[in-house]
Design an enzyme around this catalytic site. Structure first.
Site, PDB file in Angstrom:
ATOM      1  N   ASP A   1      19.412 -97.182  -4.082  1.00  0.00           N
ATOM      2  CA  ASP A   1      20.216 -98.358  -4.427  1.00  0.00           C
ATOM      3  C   ASP A   1      19.335 -99.590  -4.638  1.00  0.00           C
ATOM      4  O   ASP A   1      18.255 -99.709  -4.049  1.00  0.00           O
ATOM      5  CB  ASP A   1      21.232 -98.625  -3.303  1.00  0.00           C
ATOM      6  CG  ASP A   1      22.334 -99.581  -3.762  1.00  0.00           C
ATOM      7  OD1 ASP A   1      22.546 -99.710  -4.983  1.00  0.00           O
ATOM      8  OD2 ASP A   1      22.978-100.189  -2.889  1.00  0.00           O
TER       9      ASP A   1
ATOM     10  N   ARG B   1      19.771-105.253  -8.745  1.00  0.00           N
ATOM     11  CA  ARG B   1      19.197-106.481  -8.155  1.00  0.00           C
ATOM     12  C   ARG B   1      17.721-106.621  -8.485  1.00  0.00           C
ATOM     13  O   ARG B   1      17.223-107.712  -8.702  1.00  0.00           O
ATOM     14  CB  ARG B   1      19.443-106.481  -6.639  1.00  0.00           C
ATOM     15  CG  ARG B   1      20.852-106.944  -6.296  1.00  0.00           C
ATOM     16  CD  ARG B   1      21.237-106.555  -4.911  1.00  0.00           C
ATOM     17  NE  ARG B   1      21.522-105.120  -4.835  1.00  0.00           N
ATOM     18  CZ  ARG B   1      21.602-104.455  -3.701  1.00  0.00           C
ATOM     19  NH1 ARG B   1      21.359-105.070  -2.554  1.00  0.00           N
ATOM     20  NH2 ARG B   1      21.895-103.176  -3.701  1.00  0.00           N
TER      21      ARG B   1
ATOM     22  N   HIS C   1      17.342 -99.490 -13.770  1.00  0.00           N
ATOM     23  CA  HIS C   1      17.542 -98.038 -13.732  1.00  0.00           C
ATOM     24  C   HIS C   1      16.326 -97.321 -14.318  1.00  0.00           C
ATOM     25  O   HIS C   1      15.896 -96.288 -13.818  1.00  0.00           O
ATOM     26  CB  HIS C   1      18.800 -97.648 -14.517  1.00  0.00           C
ATOM     27  CG  HIS C   1      20.061 -98.214 -13.943  1.00  0.00           C
ATOM     28  ND1 HIS C   1      20.321 -98.236 -12.594  1.00  0.00           N
ATOM     29  CD2 HIS C   1      21.154 -98.784 -14.541  1.00  0.00           C
ATOM     30  CE1 HIS C   1      21.517 -98.785 -12.375  1.00  0.00           C
ATOM     31  NE2 HIS C   1      22.024 -99.146 -13.543  1.00  0.00           N
TER      32      HIS C   1
ATOM     33  N   TRP D   1      31.750 -94.402 -12.173  1.00  0.00           N
ATOM     34  CA  TRP D   1      32.437 -94.483 -13.474  1.00  0.00           C
ATOM     35  C   TRP D   1      33.123 -95.832 -13.636  1.00  0.00           C
ATOM     36  O   TRP D   1      33.480 -96.222 -14.742  1.00  0.00           O
ATOM     37  CB  TRP D   1      33.481 -93.382 -13.612  1.00  0.00           C
ATOM     38  CG  TRP D   1      32.933 -91.994 -13.567  1.00  0.00           C
ATOM     39  CD1 TRP D   1      33.020 -91.130 -12.507  1.00  0.00           C
ATOM     40  CD2 TRP D   1      32.216 -91.293 -14.590  1.00  0.00           C
ATOM     41  NE1 TRP D   1      32.396 -89.935 -12.818  1.00  0.00           N
ATOM     42  CE2 TRP D   1      31.896 -90.012 -14.096  1.00  0.00           C
ATOM     43  CE3 TRP D   1      31.804 -91.620 -15.891  1.00  0.00           C
ATOM     44  CZ2 TRP D   1      31.192 -89.061 -14.833  1.00  0.00           C
ATOM     45  CZ3 TRP D   1      31.101 -90.675 -16.631  1.00  0.00           C
ATOM     46  CH2 TRP D   1      30.806 -89.413 -16.100  1.00  0.00           C
TER      47      TRP D   1
ATOM     48  N   LEU E   1       9.235 -77.580  -3.183  1.00  0.00           N
ATOM     49  CA  LEU E   1      10.312 -78.524  -2.851  1.00  0.00           C
ATOM     50  C   LEU E   1      11.608 -78.172  -3.589  1.00  0.00           C
ATOM     51  O   LEU E   1      11.584 -77.914  -4.790  1.00  0.00           O
ATOM     52  CB  LEU E   1       9.874 -79.937  -3.267  1.00  0.00           C
ATOM     53  CG  LEU E   1      10.925 -81.045  -3.134  1.00  0.00           C
ATOM     54  CD1 LEU E   1      11.123 -81.416  -1.672  1.00  0.00           C
ATOM     55  CD2 LEU E   1      10.511 -82.274  -3.942  1.00  0.00           C
TER      56      LEU E   1
ATOM     57  N   SER F   1      28.671 -94.968   1.257  1.00  0.00           N
ATOM     58  CA  SER F   1      29.181 -94.947  -0.122  1.00  0.00           C
ATOM     59  C   SER F   1      29.572 -93.542  -0.595  1.00  0.00           C
ATOM     60  O   SER F   1      29.245 -93.147  -1.722  1.00  0.00           O
ATOM     61  CB  SER F   1      28.156 -95.578  -1.075  1.00  0.00           C
ATOM     62  OG  SER F   1      27.959 -96.940  -0.748  1.00  0.00           O
TER      63      SER F   1
ATOM     64  N   GLU G   1      19.494 -88.651  11.025  1.00  0.00           N
ATOM     65  CA  GLU G   1      18.937 -89.940  11.425  1.00  0.00           C
ATOM     66  C   GLU G   1      19.042 -90.879  10.220  1.00  0.00           C
ATOM     67  O   GLU G   1      18.653 -90.515   9.104  1.00  0.00           O
ATOM     68  CB  GLU G   1      17.473 -89.783  11.854  1.00  0.00           C
ATOM     69  CG  GLU G   1      17.305 -88.953  13.117  1.00  0.00           C
ATOM     70  CD  GLU G   1      18.010 -89.560  14.328  1.00  0.00           C
ATOM     71  OE1 GLU G   1      18.059 -90.806  14.451  1.00  0.00           O
ATOM     72  OE2 GLU G   1      18.530 -88.784  15.153  1.00  0.00           O
TER      73      GLU G   1
HETATM   74  C1  IPE Z   1      25.625 -95.652  -4.249  1.00  0.00           C
HETATM   75  O1  IPE Z   1      25.261 -96.898  -4.749  1.00  0.00           O
HETATM   76  C2  IPE Z   1      25.550 -94.610  -5.313  1.00  0.00           C
HETATM   77  C3  IPE Z   1      24.223 -94.317  -5.855  1.00  0.00           C
HETATM   78  C4  IPE Z   1      23.091 -94.826  -5.493  1.00  0.00           C
HETATM   79  C5  IPE Z   1      24.218 -93.328  -6.888  1.00  0.00           C
HETATM   80  P1  IPE Z   1      26.351 -97.981  -5.203  1.00  0.00           P
HETATM   81  O2  IPE Z   1      25.594 -99.164  -5.616  1.00  0.00           O
HETATM   82  O3  IPE Z   1      27.262 -97.366  -6.198  1.00  0.00           O
HETATM   83  O4  IPE Z   1      27.151 -98.216  -3.842  1.00  0.00           O
HETATM   84  P2  IPE Z   1      28.163 -99.396  -3.447  1.00  0.00           P
HETATM   85  O5  IPE Z   1      29.168 -99.501  -4.541  1.00  0.00           O
HETATM   86  O6  IPE Z   1      27.358-100.661  -3.324  1.00  0.00           O
HETATM   87  O7  IPE Z   1      28.733 -98.968  -2.144  1.00  0.00           O
HETATM   88  C1  IPE Z   2      21.627 -97.805  -7.833  1.00  0.00           C
HETATM   89  O1  IPE Z   2      21.345 -99.115  -8.132  1.00  0.00           O
HETATM   90  C2  IPE Z   2      21.784 -96.950  -9.068  1.00  0.00           C
HETATM   91  C3  IPE Z   2      23.131 -96.409  -9.264  1.00  0.00           C
HETATM   92  C4  IPE Z   2      24.158 -96.603  -8.493  1.00  0.00           C
HETATM   93  C5  IPE Z   2      23.337 -95.566 -10.425  1.00  0.00           C
HETATM   94  P1  IPE Z   2      22.494-100.160  -8.462  1.00  0.00           P
HETATM   95  O2  IPE Z   2      22.755-100.125  -9.914  1.00  0.00           O
HETATM   96  O3  IPE Z   2      23.684 -99.905  -7.607  1.00  0.00           O
HETATM   97  O4  IPE Z   2      21.802-101.519  -8.064  1.00  0.00           O
HETATM   98  P2  IPE Z   2      22.476-102.779  -7.356  1.00  0.00           P
HETATM   99  O5  IPE Z   2      23.115-102.262  -6.090  1.00  0.00           O
HETATM  100  O6  IPE Z   2      23.482-103.325  -8.302  1.00  0.00           O
HETATM  101  O7  IPE Z   2      21.343-103.689  -7.108  1.00  0.00           O
HETATM  102 MG    MG Z   3      24.254-100.605  -5.785  1.00  0.00          MG
END
Ligand code: IPE
Ligand code: IPE
Ligand code: MG
Length: 259
Positions: A26, A30, A43, A75, A137, A199, A210
């Site tokens: 995640d 940002r 990404h 989605w 792996l 999530s 952990e």
């Molecule tokens: C969780 O991240 C899903 C993935 C990293 C694929 P999100 O960015 O979608 O999670 P929320 O919406 O902040 O909980």
């Molecule tokens: C995780 O990064 C990637 C996916 C959920 C596909 P985010 O796109 O959720 O990045 P933030 O949370 O908005 O920074």
């Molecule tokens: Mg996110």
């Protein structure tokens, strides 16, 4: 491959590398925003962090690495971003699989793939078949995955195959039907990006994992960041409901009987 029973039955040592690491990648958006770049640039950079993490796991002898790439809720994002993520998934499948294969990595995808375009499904099937014979792996990518979906599909498949279980069933009856029944439950769960939540990732399987949360944004995650997560894991005492004294004396007994 045998289906593993609950890893909560035994108490694994935490002084080695975790056997199974599961990561919520995640913070891509940002990371990009901090640089005044479009979210999708994050990404793209995130894929480099995937490469670095897979390589580091191979080098450290981690047996299972599971990456949350796209949740069943993602989605809901703007259509353009979803489209970009699908494109990125396609190009990663097209460009990375040979390299993974030559490094002995087995590739698996879990999630409801039926919602993806046929091209992605075909590439996933090809990648799984191409790498099925490898013994390095085991890399699992969770795509259109949701922990609740996984539980529902597991119960549905179990009851279809074994209708007599409608009257009642045990964890061990259900375990073989989860998407990741081929892997032990994660020893170490990592979430980057600063949020402290699951999530809808592996809800069933994380029961006794952990948990490690870091503010590092996913595109900045690398081997050193992985080592910090593993070092944190190695300081933990996993008790699975027992007392610390029970765990310690169990270790002493195991050491004595091992000679
Ligand atoms: C969780 O991240 C899903 C993935 C990293 C694929 P999100 O960015 O979608 O999670 P929320 O919406 O902040 O909980
Ligand atoms: C995780 O990064 C990637 C996916 C959920 C596909 P985010 O796109 O959720 O990045 P933030 O949370 O908005 O920074
Ligand atoms: Mg996110």
């Amino acid at each position: 491959m045998v289906a593993h029973t609950s890893s909560t039955l035994g108490v694994p040592e935490t002084n080695g590398v975790p056997q199974h690491i599961a990561i919520i990648m995640d913070g891509n958006g940002r990371w990009a925003k901090q640089r005044f770049l479009p979210r999708v640039a994050g990404h793209k950079r995130g894929l480099e962090a995937v490469r670095a993490t897979v390589k580091a796991c191979v080098q450290r002898g981690v047996e299972y690495l599971t990456l949350f790439a796209f949740s069943s809720e993602n989605w809901r994002r703007p259509q353009d971003e979803v489209k970009f993520l699908m494109q990125l998934f396609i190009s990663a499948l097209e460009q990375e699989i040979e390299k993974l294969h030559s490094n002995g990595v087995r590739f698996r995808a879990v999630g409801d793939l039926s919602r993806f375009e046929p091209r992605i499904v075909r590439l996933v099937e090809e990648a799984e078949a191409r790498t099925a014979g490898n013994d390095g792996l085991l890399l699992t990518v969770a795509a259109n995955y949701g922990g609740r979906w996984d539980m529902l599909q597991a119960v549905a498949r179990m009851l279809k195959e074994r209708p007599e279980l409608a009257a009642g069933f045990a964890e061990t009856d259900l375990n073989p039907y989860f998407c990741m029944s081929y892997a032990p439950e994660p020893d170490l769960f990592v979430r980057t990006g600063g949020e402290q939540r699951i999530s809808n990732f592996l809800l069933w399987q994380l029961a006794y994992s952990e948990l490690y949360f870091t503010d590092t944004l996913w595109p900045d995650f690398d081997a050193a960041a992985l080592d910090r997560a593993i070092a944190s894991y190695q300081e933990r005492e996993r008790r699975f409901g027992r007392t610390s004294e029970q765990v310690q004396s169990g270790r002493r007994v195991a050491r004595v009987s091992a000679g």
